[in-house]
Design a protein around this motif. Structure first.
Motif, PDB file in Angstrom:
ATOM      1  N   MET A 125       7.028   6.442   1.178  1.00 41.43           N
ATOM      2  CA  MET A 125       6.141   5.534   0.454  1.00 41.43           C
ATOM      3  C   MET A 125       5.799   4.312   1.295  1.00 41.43           C
ATOM      4  O   MET A 125       4.630   3.921   1.394  1.00 41.43           O
ATOM      5  N   VAL A 126       6.814   3.718   1.908  1.00 42.22           N
ATOM      6  CA  VAL A 126       6.577   2.537   2.732  1.00 42.22           C
ATOM      7  C   VAL A 126       5.667   2.896   3.905  1.00 42.22           C
ATOM      8  O   VAL A 126       4.707   2.184   4.216  1.00 42.22           O
ATOM      9  N   VAL A 129       2.020   3.472   2.640  1.00 40.80           N
ATOM     10  CA  VAL A 129       1.342   2.209   2.325  1.00 40.80           C
ATOM     11  C   VAL A 129       0.992   1.485   3.614  1.00 40.80           C
ATOM     12  O   VAL A 129      -0.134   1.006   3.797  1.00 40.80           O
ATOM     13  N   TYR A 132      -1.906   3.312   5.438  1.00 36.68           N
ATOM     14  CA  TYR A 132      -3.219   3.149   4.819  1.00 36.68           C
ATOM     15  C   TYR A 132      -3.713   1.719   4.964  1.00 36.68           C
ATOM     16  O   TYR A 132      -4.899   1.479   5.197  1.00 36.68           O
ATOM     17  N   ALA A 133      -2.781   0.762   4.835  1.00 33.78           N
ATOM     18  CA  ALA A 133      -3.172  -0.635   5.019  1.00 33.78           C
ATOM     19  C   ALA A 133      -3.651  -0.867   6.446  1.00 33.78           C
ATOM     20  O   ALA A 133      -4.534  -1.686   6.691  1.00 33.78           O
ATOM     21  N   SER A 136      -7.310   0.732   6.554  1.00 34.21           N
ATOM     22  CA  SER A 136      -8.428   0.097   5.867  1.00 34.21           C
ATOM     23  C   SER A 136      -8.027  -1.128   5.060  1.00 34.21           C
ATOM     24  O   SER A 136      -8.834  -1.657   4.323  1.00 34.21           O
ATOM     25  N   GLY A 137      -6.812  -1.590   5.174  1.00 30.88           N
ATOM     26  CA  GLY A 137      -6.381  -2.690   4.319  1.00 30.88           C
ATOM     27  C   GLY A 137      -5.987  -3.931   5.086  1.00 30.88           C
ATOM     28  O   GLY A 137      -6.569  -4.266   6.116  1.00 30.88           O
ATOM     29  N   ALA A 138      -4.953  -4.598   4.583  1.00 24.09           N
ATOM     30  CA  ALA A 138      -4.575  -5.906   5.106  1.00 24.09           C
ATOM     31  C   ALA A 138      -4.265  -5.872   6.603  1.00 24.09           C
ATOM     32  O   ALA A 138      -4.771  -6.701   7.362  1.00 24.09           O
ATOM     33  N   SER A 140      -5.217  -3.815   8.788  1.00 25.45           N
ATOM     34  CA  SER A 140      -6.270  -3.292   9.659  1.00 25.45           C
ATOM     35  C   SER A 140      -6.964  -4.431  10.407  1.00 25.45           C
ATOM     36  O   SER A 140      -7.459  -4.245  11.513  1.00 25.45           O
ATOM     37  N   LEU A 242      -0.779   9.526  -0.379  1.00 27.42           N
ATOM     38  CA  LEU A 242      -0.393   8.536  -1.385  1.00 27.42           C
ATOM     39  C   LEU A 242      -1.619   8.081  -2.168  1.00 27.42           C
ATOM     40  O   LEU A 242      -1.612   8.019  -3.402  1.00 27.42           O
ATOM     41  N   ILE A 243      -2.696   7.780  -1.453  1.00 29.80           N
ATOM     42  CA  ILE A 243      -3.927   7.332  -2.099  1.00 29.80           C
ATOM     43  C   ILE A 243      -4.503   8.446  -2.967  1.00 29.80           C
ATOM     44  O   ILE A 243      -5.015   8.196  -4.055  1.00 29.80           O
ATOM     45  N   TYR A 244      -4.395   9.676  -2.486  1.00 29.62           N
ATOM     46  CA  TYR A 244      -4.937  10.781  -3.266  1.00 29.62           C
ATOM     47  C   TYR A 244      -4.202  10.910  -4.596  1.00 29.62           C
ATOM     48  O   TYR A 244      -4.814  11.101  -5.641  1.00 29.62           O
ATOM     49  N   VAL A 245      -2.878  10.779  -4.544  1.00 30.78           N
ATOM     50  CA  VAL A 245      -2.104  10.854  -5.790  1.00 30.78           C
ATOM     51  C   VAL A 245      -2.483   9.705  -6.723  1.00 30.78           C
ATOM     52  O   VAL A 245      -2.528   9.852  -7.940  1.00 30.78           O
ATOM     53  N   MET A 246      -2.803   8.544  -6.121  1.00 28.37           N
ATOM     54  CA  MET A 246      -3.100   7.368  -6.936  1.00 28.37           C
ATOM     55  C   MET A 246      -4.526   7.364  -7.473  1.00 28.37           C
ATOM     56  O   MET A 246      -4.796   6.720  -8.479  1.00 28.37           O
ATOM     57  N   THR A 247      -5.467   8.011  -6.777  1.00 23.31           N
ATOM     58  CA  THR A 247      -6.880   7.927  -7.188  1.00 23.31           C
ATOM     59  C   THR A 247      -7.504   9.304  -7.204  1.00 23.31           C
ATOM     60  O   THR A 247      -8.600   9.491  -6.709  1.00 23.31           O
TER      61      THR A 247
ATOM     62  N   THR B 162      -5.753   6.259 -12.503  1.00 24.42           N
ATOM     63  CA  THR B 162      -6.915   6.992 -11.973  1.00 24.42           C
ATOM     64  C   THR B 162      -6.522   8.257 -11.234  1.00 24.42           C
ATOM     65  O   THR B 162      -7.390   8.976 -10.774  1.00 24.42           O
ATOM     66  N   LEU B 265      -4.433  -4.498  -1.298  1.00 26.29           N
ATOM     67  CA  LEU B 265      -3.710  -4.672  -0.040  1.00 26.29           C
ATOM     68  C   LEU B 265      -4.014  -3.541   0.938  1.00 26.29           C
ATOM     69  O   LEU B 265      -4.092  -3.751   2.146  1.00 26.29           O
TER      70      LEU B 265
END
Lengths: 361, 381
Positions: A125-126, A129, A132-133, A136-138, A140, A242-247, B162, B265
């Protein structure tokens, strides 16, 4: 097959290949950090040879597919937009340090997860995250500021293509030569030759990597809905999973998402079959801190270097892209630094030992 | 004479502060979304600081209650709830808070979701050693156990909103839906009943607390926690009244906002500022500051006794349950409860019941394993 979209086909193939890789990790003890530890601490190079043979077979398979016209390997982003040298070096070293802290790489974390290790849930998980960050996130912002993104190059940035251009040949002959050379070096060892399990694993891993190219380049090929040519890698896809599971409602499946799930399932099935499946937890304070820190480093480093031990070490290596050996060497260097930090408890210790060994020489 | 002048000055100060607040709400330098986030950050810091100091924790309160004790943790929770209820009712009476703009009252809500989600959440918080807000507060004080559980909770919450778990959540939520009229309990209660109930809870908590020698600072900070909930409502309602862009009228909540914060984030392109995006970092900063000042920053992790699987299971139950119930122990339990939303009260009730069941089941299991241990010890020694 008509009913499935290219991305679903790719994900399905990724899953099948992932299951095979998960099997190799558990049954054949296919593990980068394990191989490095065996070599540097025990003087046993067999697992490193297994890695080398897998690369050789992957190279031969990949360029074989290219020669047969089934895939167009120069379309791979490893060849047309290779990561910059600095990004590969720095990312590889950070990934290597993280790998030493966690005790295995991104791929190995998934294999451990399949074996019932709950602390790998945390690490995964860590890492996801963090990866992905970094994409495209913090973090990046940090990555883009430090390492300018790779630009496409006009000629394929690979050793085989370079040699081909130099001698006026197609890239295939040099690639086969390199593969043969690597295979011969690895097979020179008698103990390795007689280890059927290691040989089988190496062949299986090499073929799976080639299958990855075949799956995304041929099976998922669609003129109207192009799917990028890729093979197995695990740092960026951990974040994507992780993102796929979340969205899920607004997201598309990918090859890497299938691969991540496949490794966990394959490893779980293998360890259940072997009777090695155990629910394990993490009870130690420092251990959990190491896992979290290592996951953060692997996520950032893996995305920065455009590949982990599998992404750069096998997939990019199978295309003979320029950054692959740099990435592998910097991952090894990072792992060495990380292991020294773990043993001696200081960042400066590895440097000291380096200088003292130089002066004693 | 002197006293009068002092009072006048106090009055002008108050007016000046009010003018400044209005100037902030109507200024053009910040977008309305940024103002909401800034407000969330400030209120979150107050909440985090006070929650850390008062040891505010619904899990501890339920465990105390079901063990037959009325002691510190239960009283702190009761004071928080009572203060929030009473002060929010005053906001309603003063006309600051319009019921028609509150999502928990103006939209249809799911009672089945409140029952099932609340039950999952209640059992989950007993397993994970704290509800969503408590995990956030604890992780700011260096508790890695809470940080890891909180991260998993957030991922599952987003998956329930979602992602992969959203079909299941929607299916469970559709079982029993009630309309806005049934949802607003204020329409069915005598006038001022809720205000009086809130004041009674406050009074009881303070009286018993004094008698039991609970530290006065703890009680004060508990009251502050309750007030921050009212502050959140008042702030977003005032901003919504002035704002040009639509601003949601909301207050402190954790399941949804932590999922939003995580997505912000890791997903740069569509960083949506709102109250919740400011709230989560604010609470983290506030509790970290409080722990730092009190010298309570300490790295803590899982141990053989605490167990890891239990925490992870609890986090999953809370992430899904919180989304299904429309809020966590604070979001539904205090914030939603303070505006008299029927679904929030149902969820809170379900949390209390299922936390009790989980507590009894756990202690029975612990007793049994201790017995087995004892027998094994005796027989084989």
């Amino acid at each position: 097959m008509e009913a499935l979209s290219p991305s679903s086909i790719a994900a399905l193939c990724g899953f099948i290949g992932g299951v095979l890789l998960g099997f190799c990790a558990r049954w054949g003890r296919f593990c980068t950090l394990g191989a490095i530890e065996d070599a540097s601490l025990g003087g046993d190079f067999d697992r490193l040879r297994m890695w080398g043979l897998a690369i050789a077979i992957a190279i031969a398979g990949t360029y074989g597919l290219d020669q047969a016209g089934l895939i167009q390997i120069s379309d791979s982003f490893y060849l047309y937009a290779p990561a910059t040298l600095v990004a590969t070096l720095a990312g590889g070293i950070l990934f290597g340090i993280g790998m030493a802290f966690v005790g295995t790489c991104a791929f190995g974390t998934l294999a451990r997860l399949g074996g019932g290790d709950l602390k790998s849930v945390v690490t995964f998980m860590v890492m996801g995250v963090s990866a992905y960050a970094t994409m495209s996130g913090a973090t990046s912002y940090l990555r883009v500021a430090l390492f300018p993104p790779a630009a496409p190059v006009s000629t394929s940035a690979g050793f085989a293509h370079f040699l081909g251009r130099a001698f006026g040949l197609a890239p295939h002959a040099p690639a086969y030569a390199i593969a043969l050379l690597a295979a011969l070096i690895c097979l020179k060892s008698k103990t390795f030759r007689s280890n059927v399990r290691y040989l089988t694993t190496a062949v299986l891993v090499g073929l799976t990597i080639a299958f990855g190219w075949f799956a995304t380049g041929y099976l998922a090929f669609d003129l109207f809905e192009p799917y990028p040519l890729e093979s197995f890698r695990f740092s960026a896809p951990s974040g994507e999973t992780l993102i796929y599971v979340m969205t899920m409602t607004g997201a598309r499946l990918k090859f890497g998402i299938g691969a991540v799930a496949g490794v966990a399932v394959g490893a779980a099935a293998t360890s259940l079959f072997q009777g090695y499946f155990r629910w394990e937890a993490c009870d130690d304070a420092r251990e959990l801190r190491r896992q979290i820190l290592g996951g953060l480093l692997m996520g950032f480093g893996g995305v920065t270097a455009v590949g982990c031990t599998v992404g750069q070490g096998l997939s990019a290596a199978s295309t003979l892209a320029y950054p692959a050996p740099v990435a592998l060497l910097s991952i090894f260097a990072g792992a060495w630094i990380g292991l020294h930090i773990l043993v001696h408890g200081s960042v400066l210790e590895p440097l000291k030992s380096l200088f003292s060994s130089n002066s004693s020489r | 004479m002197n006293r009068n002048a002092g009072l006048t000055r106090l009055g002008t100060d108050k007016i000046r502060r009010q003018v400044m607040f209005e100037a902030f709400l109507t200024s053009d330098t910040l977008t309305d979304a940024a103002k909401a986030a800034l407000g969330g950050l400030t209120i979150g810091m107050c909440f985090g600081f006070a929650a850390q100091r008062s040891d505010f924790c619904l899990r501890a309160a339920t465990v105390e209650f079901w063990s037959g004790q009325i002691a510190e943790r239960f009283l702190v929770w009761l004071l928080v709830f009572g203060t929030a209820l009473a002060s929010v009712q005053i906001l309603f009476a003063a006309g600051i808070l319009p019921a028609a703009e509150i999502r928990q009252l103006a939209n249809p809500g799911s009672l089945s979701g409140a029952v099932i989600g609340g039950s999952l959440f209640g059992a989950g918080m007993v397993l994970a050693g704290g509800c969503a807000s408590r995990l956030l507060v604890l992780s700011a004080t260096g508790n890695l156990r809470a940080l890891v559980s909180g991260l998993l909770l957030t991922v599952i919450a987003q998956a329930a909103l979602t992602g992969a778990l959203s079909p299941l959540r929607e299916m469970l939520g559709r079982l029993w839906v009630i309309g806005p009229n049934a949802r607003n309990m204020a329409l069915h209660l005598p006038a001022h009943a809720a205000l009086l109930a809130g004041l009674a809870m406050m009074g009881a908590a303070i009286l018993i607390g004094m008698r039991q020698r609970v530290a006065k600072a703890k009680l004060c900070f508990a009251a502050v926690v309750g007030l921050t909930v009212a502050m959140g409502w008042a702030f977003t309602a005032s901003l919504a009244a002035y704002a040009f862009d639509p601003v949601a009228v909301e207050s402190i909540s954790f399941t949804g906002p932590s999922a939003d914060t995580l997505m912000a984030l890791i997903n740069r392109p569509d960083l949506p500022l709102n109250f919740g995006i400011g709230l989560v970092p604010g609470v983290f900063a506030g509790s970290a500051l409080s722990a730092l000042l009190a010298g309570q920053l300490k790295v803590q992790v899982f141990s053989a006794e605490t167990g890891m699987a239990r925490y992870l299971a609890g986090a999953v139950m809370m992430g899904f349950g919180g989304m299904l119930a429309g809020g966590c122990a604070v979001g539904a339990g205090v914030t939603g409860g303070s505006v008299l939303s029927l679904t929030a009260w149902t969820a809170l009730f379900a949390m209390w019941i299922s936390a009790g069941i989980a507590h009894f089941a756990r202690s029975a299991r612990l007793r049994r394993s201790r017995c087995t241990h004892l027998i094994v010890h005796r027989v084989f020694r």
